[in-house]
Design an enzyme around this catalytic site. Structure first.
Site, PDB file in Angstrom:
ATOM      1  N   MET A  94       0.831  -1.200   0.000  1.00 31.04           N
ATOM      2  CA  MET A  94       0.000   0.000   0.000  1.00 31.04           C
ATOM      3  C   MET A  94       0.865   1.247   0.000  1.00 31.04           C
ATOM      4  SD  MET A  94      -2.944   1.474   0.039  1.00 31.04           S
ATOM      5  CE  MET A  94      -3.064   3.267   0.052  1.00 31.04           C
ATOM      6  N   GLU A  95       0.516   2.160  -0.908  1.00 31.17           N
ATOM      7  CA  GLU A  95       1.372   3.311  -1.206  1.00 31.17           C
ATOM      8  C   GLU A  95       1.215   4.500  -0.268  1.00 31.17           C
ATOM      9  OE1 GLU A  95      -1.215   2.211  -3.103  1.00 31.17           O
ATOM     10  OE2 GLU A  95      -2.341   3.862  -3.984  1.00 31.17           O
ATOM     11  N   HIS A 155       6.095  -0.052  -8.352  1.00 26.81           N
ATOM     12  CA  HIS A 155       4.675   0.314  -8.423  1.00 26.81           C
ATOM     13  C   HIS A 155       4.330   1.294  -7.293  1.00 26.81           C
ATOM     14  CE1 HIS A 155       0.312  -0.889  -9.114  1.00 26.81           C
ATOM     15  NE2 HIS A 155       0.238  -0.345  -7.902  1.00 26.81           N
ATOM     16  N   GLU A 156       4.700   0.928  -6.075  1.00 26.19           N
ATOM     17  CA  GLU A 156       4.354   1.777  -4.930  1.00 26.19           C
ATOM     18  C   GLU A 156       5.111   3.102  -4.989  1.00 26.19           C
ATOM     19  OE1 GLU A 156       1.836   0.684  -3.413  1.00 26.19           O
ATOM     20  OE2 GLU A 156       1.977  -1.318  -4.292  1.00 26.19           O
TER      21      GLU A 156
HETATM   22 ZN    ZN Z   1      -1.263   0.464  -6.759  1.00 24.13          ZN
END
Ligand code: ZN
Length: 862
Positions: free
Chosen positions: A270-271, A304-305
């Protein structure tokens, strides 16, 4: 002024939160105090904010004039809101100061502010308190304006036991002992951001020394015994922030970046701005013993994060309908970043598998447009699927390739600079791309984003030898015709008199002719295979391509596309299995892992069909099984002959991955006994001493699966024991999931029971059950699931219940499918109606394919 249901009114906005949280890990409770600076935009006697499962004990508001007002507090649990009604109207003005005291419980359901536990090296239980707020669970930790466009700054303070560490979005500003024996950890103020990105993590954690990249200190945080597995993550995290700051041309929006691995996490990662939270196996790894795919997964997830820090955190969707763009873009950037990190991995080719998965769902009648109107935030939960991540990412890739990588990058940079700290609609991105490219991006994207499905582009020769004719229609498995059209960017590559020649067209009409400078020998329609559509060659053009030797003419992603398209034709009953077998044999002549991945997907279904009790009698089933085994053997054995068990020094990493997939085809699908026996022998040696070098890292998982599938009960026990003993996250999962391959009903039951026991974490349980459900023995596994449904589902958040239920898409028996339908009608799975419809449609489709193919394998594969 109207309180519009679940949406908060817009007449007041928070500007700054000062938040103190005091978790008590022992009793799994917390209390907190917050001061919120609120700008009142219109005269009102009430403020409405979100809160759920919190007890609010005190509220007061100091007006800018210094008056203190005590409101009446009206909770509305059904809308998860708190309405504060003041004794007199608040006049418009900045900086009303709202103070709340509240308390709550640390949840056991992996959301909001929740509790996670693990055993330390001495076997003692340790407790962690951590958060997961997206989409709407910040309101479970503190009362707030919990919608993404209510951006505010946050100054967080955590009060905890002195031996614990605390992490949040910003760096620690001070750490002071308090009179009550606890410590007060005060964090710096964040940038203006959405509530769903706030995070706090409290527990016995340690951090790596900061590495400065792009001017930002980057660390990996883990429980103490696992910190030794952080070096790879540190390296990829530093690369990602450096690469992305350069790509976007905009500095990282925070002042530090921590990547935190927690033992229990319901999503992958989770970012949270500056404080990204991960599952342990997606961050912590021993690079010496990891498979390339495991390292690649970590590199892509970290990228991605990190991409979200800009795209999502700095610039955020206005409302949850925009979540698809947030995720699609992060998916696109994870691949772009990982491709720059290790070009030899060919991550865009590996993404072909993800794209294929999206094309499967998107060919259902029950598919959805990528973007759709979202009313209640829960409706956006259905967006976290392959259509958002994989189709969305593919469509952005298609656009990037069409516009040119540099033009696309400039458009993104322009978009982020224009909307920094703000909120956007999807159209803002298209506007930015149009302004730098001069191309009609918005109108091209319209058909891909606001309309479900995708086309199949057919190609045949035109009137002259230099011409080919392209046509498009919607591809759906049920074959019914539809009137939709797409703006399809088509890139063609042809051999014209022996010279390779390329053409680019935007196919908007049903039909278009492309003329090359001379007679066409062969043509590839989806040049580079980044287009999100299927291709159908006329028999003559397919023959021409086949004669040219696809292995030499087509790159792996193009070959993967060809074999997926041929299989899709089998599923939709417009192509026959023999044609697919011909394509598979033509494209899988080397060990390319992604081509083999696509071939294995189809072989896996055929394996289920031939393993399933045959209504036509055991003899028919045996004939199918014999034909499949023979076919898989003819395909895999020559490749395996060249590869062997032991990689030569300096072997490229893709071949290393391909070895594992070819091994699965040969050992499990073709049931090659000698290979299975050797797999069992080597797994045993590996378990006795993982440094003995008998199994290359990429082969450990596949070899364990083959060994278990071959039916050796002893090896099942040994792998279970290895699961228990192992302390490396990747090893643990390899061993655990290999147990699902057992053909023995008793061991299958024990595998399933593990998922409701204490030994398997809730975060991993659904994947274990899904692995069993997707293999032969489905009837037994399904009956078990029905009987243990309450025990399993009560352990899991909805997003993980979904992982279990969607495994029924692999079912091949009509009677079982009827039971699944009945089950879904009588049980509330919490899965959205649309997702459930897709799952059931896919299952029914599979059952139809199975009943069509059953008894015909020896004719088609023989
Ligand atoms: Zn994402």
């Amino acid at each position: 002024m109207e309180n519009n249901g679940y949406r908060l009114p817009r007449y007041a906005r928070p500007r700054r939160y000062e938040l103190e949280l005091r978790p008590d890990l022992g009793s799994a409770t917390f209390d907190g105090t917050e001061n919120v600076l609120v700008d009142v935009l219109e005269t009102t006697d009430r403020l409405v904010l979100n809160a759920v499962d919190l007890v609010v004990s005190h509220v007061e508001l100091a007006t800018p004039g210094g008056e203190v007002l005590r409101p009446e507090v009206r909770p509305d649990p059904s809308e998860q809101q708190l309405t504060l009604v003041f004794p007199k109207p608040l006049a418009p003005g900045d900086s009303h100061r709202l103070t709340l005291e509240f308390s709550g419980r640390l949840s056991d359901h992996l959301r909001g502010f929740y509790r996670s536990t693990y055993r330390d090296e001495s076997g003692g239980e340790r407790v962690i308190a951590t958060t997961q707020f997206e989409s709407t669970d910040a309101r479970r930790a503190f009362p707030c304006w919990d919608e993404p466009d209510f951006k505010a700054t946050f100054q967080v303070t955590i009060v905890c036991d002195p031996e614990l560490a605390a992490f949040s979005n910003a760096p620690v500003e001070s750490r002071h002992p308090r009179d009550d024996g606890r410590v007060e950890v005060r964090f710096a103020e964040t940038i203006a951001m959405s509530t769903y990105l706030v995070a706090f993590v409290v527990g016995p954690f340690e951090a790596t020394e900061p590495v400065v990249a792009a001017g930002v200190p980057v660390r990996v945080v883990a429980t103490p015994a696992k910190l030794r597995l952080a070096s790879f993550a540190v390296e990829v995290a530093a690369h990602a922030i450096d690469f992305l700051a350069g790509y976007f041309g905009i500095p990282y929006p925070g002042t530090k970046l921590d990547h935190v691995a927690v033992p229990d996490f319901s999503f992958g990662a989770m970012e949270n701005l500056g404080c990204v939270v991960y599952r342990e196996n997606l961050l912590l790894v021993d690079p010496e013993t990891a498979a390339q795919t495991e390292l690649q997964r970590i590199a892509t997830v970290v990228a991605h994060e990190t991409a979200h820090m800009w795209f999502g955190d700095l610039v955020t969707m206005r409302w949850w309908n925009g979540i698809w763009l947030n995720e699609a873009f992060a998916t696109f950037m994870e691949l772009t970043t990982a491709d720059a990190y290790r070009p030899e991995w060919q991550v865009w080719t590996a993404f072909g598998a993800g794209k294929s998965a999206a094309m499967v769902t998107d060919a259902l009648r029950s598919t959805r447009p990528v973007e759709y109107p979202v009313g209640r935030p829960e409706e956006a939960e259905a967006m976290f699927d392959v259509l958002t991540y994989q189709k969305g990412g593919s469509v952005l890739r298609m656009m990037e390739q069409y516009l040119g990588a540099d033009t696309f990058r400039k458009g993104i940079s322009h978009y982020l600079a224009t909307h920094a700290y703000g909120n956007t609609e999807t159209s803002d991105l298209w506007d930015a791309l149009e302004s730098v490219s001069g191309e009609p991006v918005g109108s091209i994207m319209e058909s891909w984003i606001h309309q479900g499905g995708y086309p199949v582009v057919s190609v045949e020769r035109g009137d002259s030898p230099a011409a080919v004719v392209l046509s498009q229609r919607r591809f759906v498995y049920d074959g019914r015709s539809s009137a939709e059209r797409w703006a399809v960017p088509v890139n063609l590559r042809a051999s014209v008199g022996g010279e390779v020649h390329r053409e680019r067209v935007l196919l908007g009409d049903p039909l278009d002719t492309v003329t090359f400078p001379g007679p066409v020998d062969w043509v590839v329609v989806n040049d580079g295979a980044w287009g999100f559509y299927r291709t159908r060659y006329s028999p003559e053009l397919w023959q021409a391509l086949r004669d040219a030797g696809p292995a030499g003419v087509l790159d792996p992603l193009e070959r993967l596309g060809l074999v997926s398209d041929a299989w899709a034709a089998v599923v939709s009953a417009d192509g026959d299995l023999g044609d697919w077998a011909d394509v598979a044999a033509t494209v899988a002549a080397d060990a390319d892992p992604d081509v083999w991945g696509a071939v294995l997907g189809a072989l896996g279904l055929l394996h289920l069909i031939s393993a399933d009790p045959d209504p036509r009698g055991a003899e028919g089933g045996a004939a199918d099984r014999g034909a499949l085994e023979g076919f898989a053997h003819r395909l895999a054995a020559p490749v395996w002959e060249r590869l062997g068990w032991d990689p030569p020094p300096g072997e490229d990493e893709r071949t290393a991955v391909g070895r594992g997939r070819v091994l699965l085809a040969l050992g499990e699908i073709a049931s090659d006994r000698a290979v299975a026996a050797e797999a069992t022998r080597r797994v045993r040696l590996h378990l006795a001493d993982s440094r003995a070098g008998v199994l290359a890292p990429d082969v450990v998982g596949p070899a364990a699966q083959v060994a278990v599938a071959a039916g050796d009960a002893g090896i099942w026990e040994e792998l279970l024991d290895a699961y228990r003993r192992s302390d490396k996250p990747q090893d643990k999962l390899r061993y655990l999931y290999s147990l699902a391959h057992t053909p023995d009903p008793g061991l299958r039951l024990r595998t399933l029971e593990l998922s409701v026991g204490e030994e398997v974490r809730a975060q991993d349980a659904p994947f274990l059950v899904a692995a069993v459900l997707s293999r032969p023995g489905q009837a037994q596994a399904w009956r078990w699931l029905e009987s243990r449904w309450e025990d399993l589902s009560s352990r899991l958040p909805t997003n993980l219940v979904l992982r279990v239920v969607e495994a029924v898409t692999a079912f091949v028996d009509a009677g079982l499918a009827t039971e699944v339908h009945r089950f879904c009608e009588t049980h509330d799975t919490g899965i959205t109606e649309l997702r459930l419809a897709q799952i059931l449609e896919r299952m029914d489709l599979n059952v139809a394919v199975a009943s069509r193919l059953r008894g015909t394998l020896s004719g088609s594969l023989g």
